[in-house]
Every structure is written in C-alpha cells, then in structure tokens.
Scaffold this active site. Structure first.
Site, mmCIF file in Angstrom:
data_model
loop_
_atom_site.group_PDB
_atom_site.id
_atom_site.type_symbol
_atom_site.label_atom_id
_atom_site.label_comp_id
_atom_site.label_asym_id
_atom_site.label_seq_id
_atom_site.Cartn_x
_atom_site.Cartn_y
_atom_site.Cartn_z
ATOM 1 N N ARG A 100 1.043 -1.173 0.105
ATOM 2 C CA ARG A 100 0.076 -0.159 -0.130
ATOM 3 C C ARG A 100 1.062 1.141 -0.037
ATOM 4 O O ARG A 100 0.465 2.479 -0.748
ATOM 5 C CB ARG A 100 -1.004 0.010 1.111
ATOM 6 C CG ARG A 100 -2.007 1.124 1.270
ATOM 7 C CD ARG A 100 -3.179 0.936 2.142
ATOM 8 N NE ARG A 100 -2.467 1.205 3.438
ATOM 9 C CZ ARG A 100 -3.351 1.109 4.591
ATOM 10 N NH1 ARG A 100 -4.414 0.717 4.408
ATOM 11 N NH2 ARG A 100 -2.964 1.065 5.771
ATOM 12 N N LYS A 125 -2.501 7.121 1.172
ATOM 13 C CA LYS A 125 -2.376 7.350 2.527
ATOM 14 C C LYS A 125 -1.241 8.507 2.712
ATOM 15 O O LYS A 125 -0.022 8.141 2.717
ATOM 16 C CB LYS A 125 -1.931 6.174 3.407
ATOM 17 C CG LYS A 125 -1.929 6.160 4.829
ATOM 18 C CD LYS A 125 -2.144 4.868 5.556
ATOM 19 C CE LYS A 125 -1.893 4.771 6.872
ATOM 20 N NZ LYS A 125 -2.753 5.527 7.758
ATOM 21 N N GLU A 170 -15.795 6.728 5.886
ATOM 22 C CA GLU A 170 -14.999 6.026 6.874
ATOM 23 C C GLU A 170 -14.855 7.067 7.870
ATOM 24 O O GLU A 170 -15.737 8.046 8.165
ATOM 25 C CB GLU A 170 -13.482 5.903 6.278
ATOM 26 C CG GLU A 170 -12.850 7.183 5.872
ATOM 27 C CD GLU A 170 -11.483 6.803 5.347
ATOM 28 O OE1 GLU A 170 -10.891 5.894 5.761
ATOM 29 O OE2 GLU A 170 -10.929 7.690 4.665
#
Ligand code: PMP
Length: 287
Positions: free
Chosen positions: A50, A149, A182
């Site tokens: 990721r 991220k 989220e």
C-alpha cells in the site's frame, strides 16, 4: 528510542527533518502505520504494497526495495527491543525549494519510528465507544484519492476536532454524496438484521488492511457481509456498529450523535468478529 532515518539508526533527539522538506512544507509524502505483535510485523506485505501504491499515485519514487524496507523495519524493532507495539513508516518528498514543484526534491526522506500504542482505553473495547457524524466531508476521490495514505491528514484532522469538541473519540465522515465513507483513522461497519455492511471502496476511503481482514474473517465465520452505501439513517437504525484499523483493531461503537445504536451494548456479531480478529493475531499465521 532509536529512529531509522535514510539508511541508519539515530537517537530520537537527532531524528529531524529539514524545514525545506516538502513533507514539512506541504504534507507531500506518504506513510503507513503498522502493528507489531510478538516481535513480528503484522501484515507487512500488505502495508508495504500500500505504501508503494500511495507513492506511485503521487509520483514519488521510494529509494529502497520493498525487502530493504522490511529489513529496515526489523532493524528498528530490534534496536528498540519492541515486541508489541506500532511502527510508523514515513516517506517524504525530500528537501526542495519553497515552490510546489515536487520534482525539484532530489532525495526522498524515509523514516521509521517505533512506539508503544494504546489508541483507545480498555474500557471502550469492553463497552463500546461513542462517535459523531462529522460535518466535515471526506475529500472526494476526484480531488485526492482517499486511498492514498498521504501525509496531508488535515481533512481528517478537521473531523477529529469536531469529535473532540463533542467529547467523543472518533467521527464518521460522509462523502459528498452524503454516504458514510470512513472515520478519521478507521473504517466503518454496521450490522443490520444479521448482515454486516461496510461502504464500498467507491465511497472514497483508505482501503484498510484491517477492513480486508475483517471481511475475510466474516466469510470464514459465515457472517453475511455486503459492501454497499451506508446513509446516516442506516447508522442511526443499525443493530450494531464497529470500526476497524491497525491501531484501533476492532472496536464497537455503541452511540452515535448521543443516541444509542441498537440496545446500546456491544452486539453479538461485533463480539464474534472482535474475538476472531484477536485469535487471528494470536495464531500468527500471517506474513
Ligand atoms: N481510514 C483512515 C483514514 C486511516 O488513517 C486508517 C489507518 N489508521 C484506516 C482507515 C484503517 O486502515 P488500516 O486498517 O489499514 O490501518
């Protein structure tokens, strides 16, 4: 504590980034937060993959191979004697000029910080936590993909401030369509009539590694699960609600906007998934 910086370990007091680093100036960089259980890096492959995916998205070339980063993570754990804890792996754009141009930054900075972690008090894991639905919307994918991220967490921080102002620990963030995306640092699930429901990736979220594990554990336990849009009224009318994240693990939500969810107690499906998640960690059959 020793911090790993650009190829070696330094004392934490010497672990400093330049004021010219575009990570400092613009939040230009990417990171991962990873759990350490029993001296091993939890789901290291998924986290490293990721990180590289986030970096690729912002056209940042990480100057190490994936294996070199895993080795650096272990070097940091050993140097700090960390058996159970958390590591933060950060890649910034590196030193540049005051202008935005990221390609003037020649050398990305890579930093690994090891720490202990207790995100929420034990009592919250037993009795559930209260959350609010934030007014701050989650950044739309067309603006900056929430699946990156990045070091720029201000969108989430603004919602976190709303949570703190309301006296709770987390906030649910809606997307521009008004569906739940989220929380500020966790993914969200609700349970209705025996089925677990979590927003699909298209709702615009960081696609959590814990979320993925919980989805697969639900499959193994025979718990029905659907990825579909969740509206605020679905949360208010849910039987159960829980959050997932590397730091949070699996934690029940028993109150939203001061109203109880279901009977206001940690529900049976949440309990089963929480137990299964702990067992999965304890069994150690992960990479
Ligand atoms: N959403 C956000 C915004 C996060 O920062 C995180 C990680 N703290 C998560 C979800 C959960 O992701 P993971 O399970 O991979 O830790």
């Amino acid at each position: 504590m020793k911090v790993w910086m650009n190829g070696g370990l330094v004392d934490e007091k010497d672990a400093k980034l330049s004021v010219w680093d575009h990570g400092t100036l613009y939040g230009d960089g990417v990171f991962e937060g990873i759990r350490i259980y029993g001296g091993r890096i939890f789901e290291s492959q998924a986290h490293i993959d990721r990180l590289y995916e986030s970096a690729r998205h912002i056209r940042l070339a990480i100057p190490y191979t994936k294996q070199e980063l895993v080795d650096a993570l272990y070097e940091t754990l050993r140097a700090n004697g960390l058996v159970d804890g958390y590591v933060r792996l950060v890649v910034t754009r590196g030193e540049g000029t005051l202008g935005l141009n990221p390609f003037k930054c020649a050398n990305p900075s890579v930093v690994i910080i090891a720490d202990q972690i207790a995100l929420y008090p034990k009592e919250m894991y037993e009795n559930g936590m209260a959350v609010i639905i934030a007014k701050t919307l989650r950044t739309a994918s067309s603006m900056l993909s929430p699946s990156v991220k990045s070091l720029n967490y201000l969108n989430n921080i603004m919602a976190k401030i709303e949570a703190i102002d309301a006296g709770v620990a987390e906030a649910i963030m809606l997307n521009v369509e008004g569906n739940a995306a989220e929380c500020t640092g966790d993914n969200i699930f609700i349970v209705k009539d025996g089925q677990a429901i979590t927003p699909p990736p298209e709702a615009g979220m960081l696609i959590g590694i814990t979320r993925g594990l919980v989805i697969s554990l639900a499959g193994k336990l025979g718990i029905a699960l659907a990825e579909r849009n969740i509206k605020p009224e679905d949360i208010y009318a849910a039987d159960e609600c829980f959050l997932t994240g590397s730091a949070a693990e699996v934690i029940a939500v028993t109150k939203v906007d001061s109203e109880p969810i279901g009977d206001g107690k940690v529900g049976p499906i949440t309990k089963r998934l929480l137990r299964a998640y702990r067992e999965y960690i304890a069994a150690g059959n992960w990479q």
